[in-house]
Scaffold this motif. Structure first.
Motif, PDB file in Angstrom:
ATOM      1  N   LYS A 230       0.836  -1.205   0.000  1.00  0.00           N
ATOM      2  CA  LYS A 230       0.000   0.000   0.000  1.00  0.00           C
ATOM      3  C   LYS A 230       0.869   1.253   0.000  1.00  0.00           C
ATOM      4  O   LYS A 230       0.526   2.258  -0.622  1.00  0.00           O
ATOM      5  CB  LYS A 230      -0.932  -0.004   1.214  1.00  0.00           C
ATOM      6  CG  LYS A 230      -1.895   1.145   1.238  1.00  0.00           C
ATOM      7  CD  LYS A 230      -2.842   1.027   2.418  1.00  0.00           C
ATOM      8  CE  LYS A 230      -3.747   2.234   2.466  1.00  0.00           C
ATOM      9  NZ  LYS A 230      -4.723   2.133   3.544  1.00  0.00           N
ATOM     10  N   SER A 231       2.014   1.176   0.652  1.00  0.00           N
ATOM     11  CA  SER A 231       2.930   2.328   0.684  1.00  0.00           C
ATOM     12  C   SER A 231       3.826   2.371  -0.556  1.00  0.00           C
ATOM     13  O   SER A 231       4.692   3.238  -0.667  1.00  0.00           O
ATOM     14  CB  SER A 231       3.785   2.304   1.949  1.00  0.00           C
ATOM     15  OG  SER A 231       4.713   1.240   1.909  1.00  0.00           O
ATOM     16  N   GLY A 232       3.624   1.438  -1.478  1.00  0.00           N
ATOM     17  CA  GLY A 232       4.377   1.442  -2.741  1.00  0.00           C
ATOM     18  C   GLY A 232       5.679   0.664  -2.703  1.00  0.00           C
ATOM     19  O   GLY A 232       6.458   0.714  -3.653  1.00  0.00           O
ATOM     20  N   ASP A 233       5.913  -0.091  -1.633  1.00  0.00           N
ATOM     21  CA  ASP A 233       7.155  -0.855  -1.486  1.00  0.00           C
ATOM     22  C   ASP A 233       6.934  -2.307  -1.924  1.00  0.00           C
ATOM     23  O   ASP A 233       6.320  -3.089  -1.203  1.00  0.00           O
ATOM     24  CB  ASP A 233       7.629  -0.803  -0.036  1.00  0.00           C
ATOM     25  CG  ASP A 233       8.921  -1.568   0.206  1.00  0.00           C
ATOM     26  OD1 ASP A 233       9.502  -2.120  -0.749  1.00  0.00           O
ATOM     27  OD2 ASP A 233       9.347  -1.612   1.375  1.00  0.00           O
ATOM     28  N   PHE A 234       7.454  -2.637  -3.099  1.00  0.00           N
ATOM     29  CA  PHE A 234       7.365  -4.000  -3.617  1.00  0.00           C
ATOM     30  C   PHE A 234       8.735  -4.663  -3.655  1.00  0.00           C
ATOM     31  O   PHE A 234       8.928  -5.677  -4.313  1.00  0.00           O
ATOM     32  CB  PHE A 234       6.742  -3.992  -5.019  1.00  0.00           C
ATOM     33  CG  PHE A 234       5.308  -3.542  -5.021  1.00  0.00           C
ATOM     34  CD1 PHE A 234       4.280  -4.442  -4.782  1.00  0.00           C
ATOM     35  CD2 PHE A 234       4.980  -2.216  -5.257  1.00  0.00           C
ATOM     36  CE1 PHE A 234       2.950  -4.030  -4.772  1.00  0.00           C
ATOM     37  CE2 PHE A 234       3.654  -1.790  -5.261  1.00  0.00           C
ATOM     38  CZ  PHE A 234       2.640  -2.697  -5.016  1.00  0.00           C
ATOM     39  N   SER A 235       9.706  -4.088  -2.947  1.00  0.00           N
ATOM     40  CA  SER A 235      11.080  -4.563  -3.013  1.00  0.00           C
ATOM     41  C   SER A 235      11.263  -5.995  -2.501  1.00  0.00           C
ATOM     42  O   SER A 235      12.206  -6.675  -2.894  1.00  0.00           O
ATOM     43  CB  SER A 235      12.013  -3.616  -2.248  1.00  0.00           C
ATOM     44  OG  SER A 235      11.641  -3.563  -0.884  1.00  0.00           O
TER      45      SER A 235
ATOM     46  N   CYS B  53       8.983  -8.394  -2.962  1.00  0.00           N
ATOM     47  CA  CYS B  53       7.897  -9.123  -3.617  1.00  0.00           C
ATOM     48  C   CYS B  53       8.282 -10.557  -4.026  1.00  0.00           C
ATOM     49  O   CYS B  53       7.428 -11.427  -4.057  1.00  0.00           O
ATOM     50  CB  CYS B  53       7.393  -8.350  -4.835  1.00  0.00           C
ATOM     51  SG  CYS B  53       5.630  -8.532  -5.062  1.00  0.00           S
ATOM     52  N   VAL B  54       9.547 -10.813  -4.302  1.00  0.00           N
ATOM     53  CA  VAL B  54       9.959 -12.179  -4.651  1.00  0.00           C
ATOM     54  C   VAL B  54       9.705 -13.099  -3.460  1.00  0.00           C
ATOM     55  O   VAL B  54       9.061 -14.146  -3.598  1.00  0.00           O
ATOM     56  CB  VAL B  54      11.442 -12.234  -5.091  1.00  0.00           C
ATOM     57  CG1 VAL B  54      11.934 -13.674  -5.202  1.00  0.00           C
ATOM     58  CG2 VAL B  54      11.630 -11.513  -6.412  1.00  0.00           C
ATOM     59  N   GLU B  55      10.178 -12.703  -2.291  1.00  0.00           N
ATOM     60  CA  GLU B  55       9.982 -13.507  -1.092  1.00  0.00           C
ATOM     61  C   GLU B  55       8.503 -13.579  -0.712  1.00  0.00           C
ATOM     62  O   GLU B  55       8.002 -14.631  -0.305  1.00  0.00           O
ATOM     63  CB  GLU B  55      10.783 -12.931   0.086  1.00  0.00           C
ATOM     64  CG  GLU B  55      12.280 -13.007  -0.088  1.00  0.00           C
ATOM     65  CD  GLU B  55      12.857 -11.894  -0.966  1.00  0.00           C
ATOM     66  OE1 GLU B  55      12.170 -10.877  -1.229  1.00  0.00           O
ATOM     67  OE2 GLU B  55      14.014 -12.052  -1.412  1.00  0.00           O
ATOM     68  N   GLU B  56       7.792 -12.464  -0.854  1.00  0.00           N
ATOM     69  CA  GLU B  56       6.371 -12.424  -0.514  1.00  0.00           C
ATOM     70  C   GLU B  56       5.565 -13.308  -1.457  1.00  0.00           C
ATOM     71  O   GLU B  56       4.672 -14.051  -1.033  1.00  0.00           O
ATOM     72  CB  GLU B  56       5.879 -10.978  -0.540  1.00  0.00           C
ATOM     73  CG  GLU B  56       6.536 -10.140   0.546  1.00  0.00           C
ATOM     74  CD  GLU B  56       6.483  -8.645   0.328  1.00  0.00           C
ATOM     75  OE1 GLU B  56       6.818  -7.912   1.283  1.00  0.00           O
ATOM     76  OE2 GLU B  56       6.131  -8.187  -0.781  1.00  0.00           O
ATOM     77  N   HIS B  57       5.889 -13.244  -2.743  1.00  0.00           N
ATOM     78  CA  HIS B  57       5.236 -14.108  -3.716  1.00  0.00           C
ATOM     79  C   HIS B  57       5.465 -15.571  -3.345  1.00  0.00           C
ATOM     80  O   HIS B  57       4.532 -16.371  -3.310  1.00  0.00           O
ATOM     81  CB  HIS B  57       5.778 -13.855  -5.133  1.00  0.00           C
ATOM     82  CG  HIS B  57       5.317 -14.884  -6.127  1.00  0.00           C
ATOM     83  ND1 HIS B  57       5.971 -16.094  -6.274  1.00  0.00           N
ATOM     84  CD2 HIS B  57       4.272 -14.900  -6.988  1.00  0.00           C
ATOM     85  CE1 HIS B  57       5.345 -16.806  -7.200  1.00  0.00           C
ATOM     86  NE2 HIS B  57       4.308 -16.104  -7.643  1.00  0.00           N
TER      87      HIS B  57
END
Length: 150
Positions: free
Chosen positions: A117-122, A124-128
């Motif tokens: 939501k704050s625009g931080d997708f850094s 995303c690999v681990e989150e995915h």
């Protein structure tokens, strides 16, 4: 008259069989870069065997997070299974849903969604890969962020 009916039925069946063969070939080509049909069918079966999450509502929430993450990652095998653009509105709706749930990973999901939501997708690999694994992932594991994702 009976001859024409038999001919039409035979033609219809032939067209249906040909359509099925062409459809299977197109789907098979889209799911894999290999030509090994048996291996492709195994991969497809594993993707839809979501044995980690049993509850339908929970499964849908994890799937939404997964499909949002798919817009930011590159899969090591090039296979992406659905994408949902992670807009602020969609993320807010998902946060609301997760907040009112008793999901096992509620805190982790909220951390992910609030970061997005704050625009931080850094991360995303681990989150995915976290939600992908929860969904019983076998193909489509994230290997890196797409170019330009922060």
């Amino acid at each position: 008259m009976k001859k024409n009916s038999k001919l039409l039925i035979g033609l219809f069946i032939g067209i249906m069989v040909l359509s099925g063969v062409i459809g299977f070939a197109a789907i098979n080509k889209g799911f894999s870069k290999d030509s090994n049909t048996s291996e492709n069918i195994d991969k497809i079966t594993k993707v839809f065997k979501k044995d980690e999450i049993k509850d339908k509502k929970t499964l849908e929430a994890y799937q939404k997070v997964h499909e949002m993450a798919n817009t930011k990652i590159i899969a090591e095998d090039g296979l992406i299974w659905g994408e949902i653009e992670p807009t602020t509105e969609k993320i807010d709706l998902l946060i609301k849903e997760v907040c009112s749930s008793n999901y096992e990973d509620k805190d982790k999901l909220l951390q992910i969604l609030n970061r997005w939501k704050s625009g931080d997708f850094s991360n995303c690999v681990e989150e995915h890969n976290f939600v992908w694994k929860k969904l019983g992932g076998e193909v489509g594991k994230a290997s890196k962020l797409r170019e330009g994702v922060k």
